[in-house]
Write a protein that holds these residues in place. Sequence first.
Motif, PDB file in Angstrom:
ATOM      1  N   ARG A 176       0.828  -1.209   0.000  1.00 44.96           N
ATOM      2  CA  ARG A 176       0.000   0.000   0.000  1.00 44.96           C
ATOM      3  C   ARG A 176       0.862   1.258   0.000  1.00 44.96           C
ATOM      4  NH1 ARG A 176      -3.311  -3.302   3.394  1.00 44.96           N
ATOM      5  NH2 ARG A 176      -2.279  -2.531   5.277  1.00 44.96           N
ATOM      6  N   ARG A 177       1.949   1.235   0.765  1.00 41.85           N
ATOM      7  CA  ARG A 177       2.832   2.403   0.765  1.00 41.85           C
ATOM      8  C   ARG A 177       3.484   2.599  -0.589  1.00 41.85           C
ATOM      9  NH1 ARG A 177       4.251   0.501   6.011  1.00 41.85           N
ATOM     10  NH2 ARG A 177       6.070  -0.546   5.130  1.00 41.85           N
TER      11      ARG A 177
ATOM     12  N   CYS B 278       0.861   4.160  -2.847  1.00 39.24           N
ATOM     13  CA  CYS B 278       0.525   5.526  -2.475  1.00 39.24           C
ATOM     14  C   CYS B 278       1.690   6.490  -2.673  1.00 39.24           C
ATOM     15  CB  CYS B 278       0.064   5.581  -1.017  1.00 39.24           C
ATOM     16  SG  CYS B 278      -1.498   4.727  -0.711  1.00 39.24           S
TER      17      CYS B 278
ATOM     18  N   GLN C 289      -4.093   9.297  -2.450  1.00 37.78           N
ATOM     19  CA  GLN C 289      -3.679   8.287  -1.481  1.00 37.78           C
ATOM     20  C   GLN C 289      -4.830   7.913  -0.556  1.00 37.78           C
ATOM     21  OE1 GLN C 289      -0.202   9.630   0.625  1.00 37.78           O
ATOM     22  NE2 GLN C 289       0.997   9.925  -1.253  1.00 37.78           N
TER      23      GLN C 289
ATOM     24  N   LEU D 122      -6.420   4.098  -0.170  1.00 36.95           N
ATOM     25  CA  LEU D 122      -6.504   3.421   1.123  1.00 36.95           C
ATOM     26  C   LEU D 122      -7.948   3.096   1.488  1.00 36.95           C
ATOM     27  CD1 LEU D 122      -3.869   5.459   3.161  1.00 36.95           C
ATOM     28  CD2 LEU D 122      -3.618   3.182   2.165  1.00 36.95           C
TER      29      LEU D 122
ATOM     30  N   TRP E 250      -9.032   0.153  -0.565  1.00 35.63           N
ATOM     31  CA  TRP E 250      -8.413  -1.069  -0.048  1.00 35.63           C
ATOM     32  C   TRP E 250      -9.167  -1.591   1.172  1.00 35.63           C
ATOM     33  CZ3 TRP E 250      -3.444  -2.661  -2.116  1.00 35.63           C
ATOM     34  CH2 TRP E 250      -2.958  -3.850  -1.562  1.00 35.63           C
ATOM     35  N   GLU E 251      -9.516  -0.690   2.090  1.00 41.76           N
ATOM     36  CA  GLU E 251     -10.251  -1.105   3.287  1.00 41.76           C
ATOM     37  C   GLU E 251     -11.634  -1.654   2.931  1.00 41.76           C
ATOM     38  OE1 GLU E 251     -10.362   2.257   5.791  1.00 41.76           O
ATOM     39  OE2 GLU E 251      -8.217   2.206   6.306  1.00 41.76           O
TER      40      GLU E 251
END
Length: 356
Positions: free
Chosen positions: A174-175, A178, A186, A190, A193-194
Amino acid sequence: MPRWLPRAVILVLALYACFQLASWAFHQLVALLLNILIAFFLALAVEPAVSRMSARGMRRGIATFLVFLGVLVLGLGFVALMGSMLAGQIVDMVDRFPQYLDSLIGSINKTFRTDLSRLAIQDSLLHSDWLQKYVQNSATGVLDVSATVLGGLFKLLTIGLFSFYFAADGPRLRRALCSVLPPARQAEVLRAWEIAVAKTGGYLYSRGLMALISAVAHYVVLVVLGVPYAPALALWVGLVSQFIPTIGTYLAGALPMLIAFTVNPWYAVYVLVFVVIYQQFENYMLQPKLTSRTVDIHPAVAFGSVIAGTALLGAIGALIAIPAVATLQSFLGAYIKRYEVADDPGVWRRERSTTS
Protein backbone atom coordinates in the motif's frame (compact mmCIF):
# COMPACT_ATOMS: atom_id res chain seq x y z
CA MET A 1 4.86 15.03 -50.69
CA PRO A 2 4.57 16.92 -47.40
CA ARG A 3 7.43 16.58 -44.94
CA TRP A 4 5.21 15.34 -42.16
CA LEU A 5 3.77 12.44 -44.18
CA PRO A 6 6.75 10.00 -43.85
CA ARG A 7 6.95 10.69 -40.12
CA ALA A 8 3.22 10.20 -39.74
CA VAL A 9 3.39 6.88 -41.61
CA ILE A 10 6.31 5.71 -39.47
CA LEU A 11 4.47 6.79 -36.31
CA VAL A 12 1.30 4.94 -37.32
CA LEU A 13 3.26 1.78 -38.14
CA ALA A 14 5.14 2.02 -34.84
CA LEU A 15 1.90 2.43 -32.88
CA TYR A 16 0.34 -0.50 -34.72
CA ALA A 17 3.41 -2.66 -33.99
CA CYS A 18 3.28 -1.67 -30.31
CA PHE A 19 -0.43 -2.51 -30.17
CA GLN A 20 0.14 -5.93 -31.74
CA LEU A 21 3.02 -6.61 -29.35
CA ALA A 22 0.95 -5.57 -26.33
CA SER A 23 -1.98 -7.71 -27.50
CA TRP A 24 0.28 -10.74 -27.98
CA ALA A 25 1.88 -10.22 -24.55
CA PHE A 26 -1.53 -9.88 -22.90
CA HIS A 27 -2.81 -13.12 -24.42
CA GLN A 28 0.36 -14.90 -23.34
CA LEU A 29 0.12 -13.58 -19.79
CA VAL A 30 -3.64 -13.77 -19.28
CA ALA A 31 -3.33 -16.99 -17.24
CA LEU A 32 -0.74 -15.40 -14.97
CA LEU A 33 -2.86 -12.27 -14.57
CA LEU A 34 -5.86 -14.37 -13.56
CA ASN A 35 -3.74 -16.21 -11.00
CA ILE A 36 -2.56 -12.88 -9.58
CA LEU A 37 -6.16 -11.66 -9.40
CA ILE A 38 -7.22 -14.77 -7.46
CA ALA A 39 -4.20 -14.40 -5.19
CA PHE A 40 -5.09 -10.77 -4.51
CA PHE A 41 -8.62 -11.66 -3.40
CA LEU A 42 -7.30 -14.51 -1.24
CA ALA A 43 -4.91 -12.05 0.39
CA LEU A 44 -7.83 -9.70 1.05
CA ALA A 45 -9.75 -12.60 2.61
CA VAL A 46 -7.02 -13.43 5.14
CA GLU A 47 -6.13 -9.78 5.76
CA PRO A 48 -8.38 -9.39 8.86
CA ALA A 49 -6.89 -12.44 10.60
CA VAL A 50 -3.32 -11.45 9.73
CA SER A 51 -3.86 -7.85 10.86
CA ARG A 52 -5.40 -9.00 14.15
CA MET A 53 -2.44 -11.28 14.90
CA SER A 54 0.02 -8.58 13.85
CA ALA A 55 -1.66 -6.04 16.14
CA ARG A 56 -0.92 -8.33 19.09
CA GLY A 57 2.81 -8.10 18.50
CA MET A 58 3.43 -10.98 16.10
CA ARG A 59 5.49 -10.34 13.01
CA ARG A 60 3.33 -10.03 9.93
CA GLY A 61 5.24 -12.68 7.97
CA ILE A 62 4.88 -15.24 10.77
CA ALA A 63 1.19 -14.39 11.19
CA THR A 64 0.59 -14.89 7.47
CA PHE A 65 2.46 -18.18 7.54
CA LEU A 66 0.37 -19.46 10.45
CA VAL A 67 -2.90 -18.49 8.76
CA PHE A 68 -1.93 -20.20 5.50
CA LEU A 69 -0.63 -23.22 7.42
CA GLY A 70 -3.97 -23.57 9.20
CA VAL A 71 -5.86 -23.36 5.89
CA LEU A 72 -3.50 -25.94 4.35
CA VAL A 73 -3.87 -28.36 7.27
CA LEU A 74 -7.66 -28.11 7.17
CA GLY A 75 -7.69 -28.63 3.40
CA LEU A 76 -5.38 -31.65 3.51
CA GLY A 77 -7.32 -33.17 6.39
CA PHE A 78 -10.57 -32.79 4.48
CA VAL A 79 -9.05 -34.33 1.33
CA ALA A 80 -7.57 -37.23 3.33
CA LEU A 81 -10.90 -37.90 5.06
CA MET A 82 -12.86 -37.88 1.83
CA GLY A 83 -10.20 -39.92 0.01
CA SER A 84 -10.20 -42.71 2.59
CA MET A 85 -14.00 -42.80 2.66
CA LEU A 86 -14.27 -42.81 -1.12
CA ALA A 87 -11.64 -45.53 -1.50
CA GLY A 88 -13.48 -47.79 0.94
CA GLN A 89 -16.79 -47.26 -0.82
CA ILE A 90 -15.27 -47.94 -4.25
CA VAL A 91 -13.80 -51.23 -3.01
CA ASP A 92 -17.18 -52.16 -1.55
CA MET A 93 -18.97 -51.30 -4.80
CA VAL A 94 -16.51 -53.36 -6.84
CA ASP A 95 -17.02 -56.35 -4.55
CA ARG A 96 -20.80 -56.06 -4.77
CA PHE A 97 -20.95 -55.20 -8.47
CA PRO A 98 -21.76 -58.80 -9.54
CA GLN A 99 -24.76 -58.75 -7.20
CA TYR A 100 -25.98 -55.46 -8.70
CA LEU A 101 -25.51 -56.86 -12.20
CA ASP A 102 -27.35 -60.11 -11.41
CA SER A 103 -30.23 -58.15 -9.90
CA LEU A 104 -30.43 -55.89 -12.96
CA ILE A 105 -30.29 -58.82 -15.40
CA GLY A 106 -32.96 -60.65 -13.41
CA SER A 107 -35.26 -57.62 -13.59
CA ILE A 108 -34.71 -57.32 -17.35
CA ASN A 109 -35.40 -61.04 -17.92
CA LYS A 110 -38.55 -60.89 -15.82
CA THR A 111 -39.86 -57.74 -17.46
CA PHE A 112 -39.05 -58.44 -21.12
CA ARG A 113 -39.04 -62.28 -20.89
CA THR A 114 -35.46 -62.56 -22.14
CA ASP A 115 -32.77 -65.11 -21.31
CA LEU A 116 -29.70 -63.00 -20.57
CA SER A 117 -26.82 -64.19 -18.39
CA ARG A 118 -24.03 -62.32 -16.68
CA LEU A 119 -21.29 -64.58 -18.08
CA ALA A 120 -22.46 -64.06 -21.66
CA ILE A 121 -22.59 -60.28 -21.20
CA GLN A 122 -19.12 -60.20 -19.64
CA ASP A 123 -17.71 -62.33 -22.47
CA SER A 124 -19.22 -60.10 -25.15
CA LEU A 125 -17.90 -56.98 -23.43
CA LEU A 126 -14.37 -58.36 -23.08
CA HIS A 127 -14.20 -59.24 -26.78
CA SER A 128 -15.85 -56.07 -28.06
CA ASP A 129 -13.93 -53.65 -30.29
CA TRP A 130 -15.05 -50.52 -28.48
CA LEU A 131 -13.64 -51.77 -25.17
CA GLN A 132 -10.23 -52.40 -26.74
CA LYS A 133 -10.26 -48.95 -28.32
CA TYR A 134 -11.26 -47.43 -24.99
CA VAL A 135 -8.35 -49.14 -23.22
CA GLN A 136 -5.92 -47.92 -25.87
CA ASN A 137 -7.23 -44.35 -25.65
CA SER A 138 -7.05 -44.48 -21.86
CA ALA A 139 -3.43 -45.63 -22.02
CA THR A 140 -2.51 -42.78 -24.34
CA GLY A 141 -4.46 -40.29 -22.21
CA VAL A 142 -2.47 -41.01 -19.05
CA LEU A 143 0.16 -38.48 -20.10
CA ASP A 144 -2.50 -35.84 -20.70
CA VAL A 145 -4.00 -36.45 -17.26
CA SER A 146 -0.54 -36.26 -15.65
CA ALA A 147 0.20 -33.00 -17.45
CA THR A 148 -3.14 -31.57 -16.31
CA VAL A 149 -2.49 -32.56 -12.70
CA LEU A 150 1.01 -31.06 -12.76
CA GLY A 151 -0.34 -27.89 -14.35
CA GLY A 152 -3.00 -27.61 -11.66
CA LEU A 153 -0.43 -28.07 -8.88
CA PHE A 154 1.81 -25.41 -10.42
CA LYS A 155 -1.17 -23.06 -10.66
CA LEU A 156 -2.04 -23.64 -6.99
CA LEU A 157 1.59 -23.02 -6.02
CA THR A 158 1.64 -19.78 -8.00
CA ILE A 159 -1.57 -18.54 -6.43
CA GLY A 160 -0.37 -19.52 -2.95
CA LEU A 161 2.95 -17.70 -3.30
CA PHE A 162 1.40 -14.51 -4.67
CA SER A 163 -1.34 -14.48 -2.04
CA PHE A 164 1.26 -15.03 0.71
CA TYR A 165 3.35 -12.10 -0.52
CA PHE A 166 0.29 -9.86 -0.90
CA ALA A 167 -0.86 -10.65 2.64
CA ALA A 168 2.57 -10.54 4.31
CA ASP A 169 3.65 -7.33 2.55
CA GLY A 170 0.23 -5.67 2.54
CA PRO A 171 1.27 -2.42 4.30
CA ARG A 172 4.44 -2.18 2.25
CA LEU A 173 2.48 -2.73 -0.95
CA ARG A 174 0.00 0.00 0.00
CA ARG A 175 2.83 2.40 0.77
CA ALA A 176 4.47 1.62 -2.56
CA LEU A 177 1.24 2.35 -4.43
CA CYS A 178 0.52 5.53 -2.47
CA SER A 179 4.08 6.87 -2.86
CA VAL A 180 3.46 7.65 -6.54
CA LEU A 181 0.13 9.40 -5.90
CA PRO A 182 -0.75 12.84 -4.51
CA PRO A 183 -2.18 12.98 -0.96
CA ALA A 184 -5.80 13.24 -2.13
CA ARG A 185 -5.48 10.13 -4.28
CA GLN A 186 -3.68 8.29 -1.48
CA ALA A 187 -6.74 8.63 0.76
CA GLU A 188 -8.96 7.24 -2.00
CA VAL A 189 -6.67 4.24 -2.59
CA LEU A 190 -6.50 3.42 1.12
CA ARG A 191 -10.27 3.76 1.44
CA ALA A 192 -10.83 1.45 -1.54
CA TRP A 193 -8.41 -1.07 -0.05
CA GLU A 194 -10.25 -1.10 3.29
CA ILE A 195 -13.60 -1.51 1.54
CA ALA A 196 -12.24 -4.42 -0.53
CA VAL A 197 -11.01 -6.17 2.63
CA ALA A 198 -14.37 -5.71 4.37
CA LYS A 199 -16.46 -6.84 1.40
CA THR A 200 -14.29 -9.85 0.61
CA GLY A 201 -14.44 -10.94 4.25
CA GLY A 202 -18.21 -10.51 4.27
CA TYR A 203 -18.56 -12.54 1.11
CA LEU A 204 -16.50 -15.41 2.52
CA TYR A 205 -18.52 -15.22 5.73
CA SER A 206 -21.75 -15.58 3.76
CA ARG A 207 -20.31 -18.50 1.80
CA GLY A 208 -19.19 -20.20 5.01
CA LEU A 209 -22.63 -19.70 6.56
CA MET A 210 -24.36 -21.14 3.49
CA ALA A 211 -21.94 -24.08 3.56
CA LEU A 212 -22.91 -24.73 7.19
CA ILE A 213 -26.64 -24.57 6.43
CA SER A 214 -26.23 -26.85 3.42
CA ALA A 215 -24.16 -29.34 5.42
CA VAL A 216 -26.75 -29.50 8.21
CA ALA A 217 -29.66 -29.97 5.78
CA HIS A 218 -27.95 -32.74 3.82
CA TYR A 219 -26.76 -34.39 7.03
CA VAL A 220 -30.35 -34.71 8.25
CA VAL A 221 -31.45 -36.27 4.95
CA LEU A 222 -28.53 -38.72 4.85
CA VAL A 223 -29.10 -39.79 8.44
CA VAL A 224 -32.82 -40.37 7.79
CA LEU A 225 -31.96 -42.53 4.77
CA GLY A 226 -29.30 -44.42 6.73
CA VAL A 227 -26.47 -43.54 4.34
CA PRO A 228 -23.04 -44.26 5.87
CA TYR A 229 -20.46 -41.52 6.43
CA ALA A 230 -23.23 -38.93 6.73
CA PRO A 231 -21.09 -36.27 8.53
CA ALA A 232 -18.27 -36.46 5.97
CA LEU A 233 -20.69 -36.43 3.04
CA ALA A 234 -22.60 -33.46 4.47
CA LEU A 235 -19.35 -31.56 4.96
CA TRP A 236 -18.37 -32.41 1.38
CA VAL A 237 -21.66 -31.09 0.00
CA GLY A 238 -21.47 -27.88 2.04
CA LEU A 239 -17.91 -26.94 1.14
CA VAL A 240 -17.76 -28.05 -2.48
CA SER A 241 -21.11 -26.55 -3.46
CA GLN A 242 -20.18 -23.14 -2.04
CA PHE A 243 -16.49 -22.72 -2.78
CA ILE A 244 -16.24 -24.33 -6.24
CA PRO A 245 -18.24 -22.17 -8.65
CA THR A 246 -20.33 -23.38 -11.59
CA ILE A 247 -19.64 -27.13 -11.28
CA GLY A 248 -19.46 -27.33 -7.50
CA THR A 249 -23.12 -28.23 -7.12
CA TYR A 250 -22.81 -31.21 -9.44
CA LEU A 251 -19.60 -32.45 -7.82
CA ALA A 252 -21.15 -32.04 -4.38
CA GLY A 253 -24.28 -34.02 -5.19
CA ALA A 254 -22.61 -36.83 -7.15
CA LEU A 255 -20.71 -38.34 -4.21
CA PRO A 256 -23.69 -38.69 -1.82
CA MET A 257 -25.69 -40.23 -4.64
CA LEU A 258 -22.92 -42.73 -5.28
CA ILE A 259 -22.70 -43.74 -1.62
CA ALA A 260 -26.49 -43.91 -1.30
CA PHE A 261 -26.62 -46.20 -4.33
CA THR A 262 -24.52 -48.78 -2.45
CA VAL A 263 -27.22 -48.91 0.24
CA ASN A 264 -30.29 -48.83 -1.99
CA PRO A 265 -30.58 -47.65 -5.60
CA TRP A 266 -33.75 -45.76 -4.75
CA TYR A 267 -31.89 -43.82 -2.07
CA ALA A 268 -29.72 -42.32 -4.80
CA VAL A 269 -32.88 -41.03 -6.48
CA TYR A 270 -34.10 -39.56 -3.18
CA VAL A 271 -30.78 -37.80 -2.64
CA LEU A 272 -30.88 -36.42 -6.20
CA VAL A 273 -34.38 -35.03 -5.67
CA PHE A 274 -33.38 -33.37 -2.41
CA VAL A 275 -30.20 -31.88 -3.92
CA VAL A 276 -32.19 -30.36 -6.78
CA ILE A 277 -34.89 -28.95 -4.46
CA TYR A 278 -32.38 -27.55 -1.99
CA GLN A 279 -30.32 -26.00 -4.77
CA GLN A 280 -33.37 -24.11 -6.05
CA PHE A 281 -34.14 -22.94 -2.52
CA GLU A 282 -30.56 -21.76 -2.08
CA ASN A 283 -30.29 -20.02 -5.44
CA TYR A 284 -33.56 -18.11 -5.31
CA MET A 285 -34.16 -17.53 -1.58
CA LEU A 286 -31.20 -18.14 0.71
CA GLN A 287 -28.21 -16.93 -1.29
CA PRO A 288 -29.62 -13.59 -2.56
CA LYS A 289 -30.88 -12.53 0.87
CA LEU A 290 -27.81 -13.65 2.80
CA THR A 291 -25.35 -12.21 0.28
CA SER A 292 -27.19 -8.91 0.12
CA ARG A 293 -26.90 -8.56 3.91
CA THR A 294 -23.27 -9.53 4.33
CA VAL A 295 -21.97 -7.82 1.19
CA ASP A 296 -24.66 -5.07 1.18
CA ILE A 297 -25.79 -5.32 -2.43
CA HIS A 298 -29.21 -5.95 -3.91
CA PRO A 299 -30.04 -9.63 -4.62
CA ALA A 300 -30.65 -8.84 -8.29
CA VAL A 301 -27.28 -7.11 -8.52
CA ALA A 302 -25.60 -10.08 -6.84
CA PHE A 303 -27.24 -12.51 -9.26
CA GLY A 304 -26.40 -10.37 -12.28
CA SER A 305 -22.79 -9.89 -11.17
CA VAL A 306 -22.30 -13.66 -10.95
CA ILE A 307 -23.68 -14.11 -14.47
CA ALA A 308 -21.49 -11.29 -15.82
CA GLY A 309 -18.42 -12.60 -14.02
CA THR A 310 -18.98 -16.09 -15.41
CA ALA A 311 -19.37 -14.70 -18.93
CA LEU A 312 -16.15 -12.68 -18.66
CA LEU A 313 -13.79 -14.90 -16.67
CA GLY A 314 -15.55 -18.23 -16.28
CA ALA A 315 -15.43 -19.93 -12.89
CA ILE A 316 -12.94 -17.39 -11.56
CA GLY A 317 -15.24 -14.54 -12.45
CA ALA A 318 -18.17 -16.23 -10.72
CA LEU A 319 -16.10 -16.56 -7.54
CA ILE A 320 -14.87 -12.96 -7.32
CA ALA A 321 -17.77 -11.15 -8.99
CA ILE A 322 -19.81 -10.38 -5.86
CA PRO A 323 -16.99 -8.97 -3.68
CA ALA A 324 -15.66 -6.96 -6.64
CA VAL A 325 -19.07 -5.42 -7.39
CA ALA A 326 -19.70 -4.75 -3.70
CA THR A 327 -16.34 -2.99 -3.39
CA LEU A 328 -17.00 -0.88 -6.48
CA GLN A 329 -20.51 0.00 -5.30
CA SER A 330 -19.33 1.08 -1.84
CA PHE A 331 -16.43 3.09 -3.25
CA LEU A 332 -18.55 4.94 -5.79
CA GLY A 333 -21.29 5.57 -3.24
CA ALA A 334 -19.20 8.32 -1.64
CA TYR A 335 -19.05 10.25 -4.93
CA ILE A 336 -22.72 9.95 -5.90
CA LYS A 337 -24.93 12.72 -4.57
CA ARG A 338 -28.47 11.65 -3.82
CA TYR A 339 -31.52 13.91 -3.71
CA GLU A 340 -34.87 13.59 -2.07
CA VAL A 341 -37.62 12.36 -4.36
CA ALA A 342 -40.46 14.85 -4.74
CA ASP A 343 -43.87 13.40 -3.89
CA ASP A 344 -46.21 13.08 -6.82
CA PRO A 345 -49.76 13.97 -5.65
CA GLY A 346 -51.28 11.62 -8.20
CA VAL A 347 -49.13 8.72 -7.05
CA TRP A 348 -49.79 9.60 -3.42
CA ARG A 349 -53.58 9.54 -3.96
CA ARG A 350 -53.39 6.21 -5.80
CA GLU A 351 -51.31 4.66 -3.01
CA ARG A 352 -53.77 5.89 -0.36
CA SER A 353 -56.73 4.54 -2.32
CA THR A 354 -55.12 1.11 -2.72
CA THR A 355 -54.17 0.88 0.97
CA SER A 356 -57.62 1.95 2.14
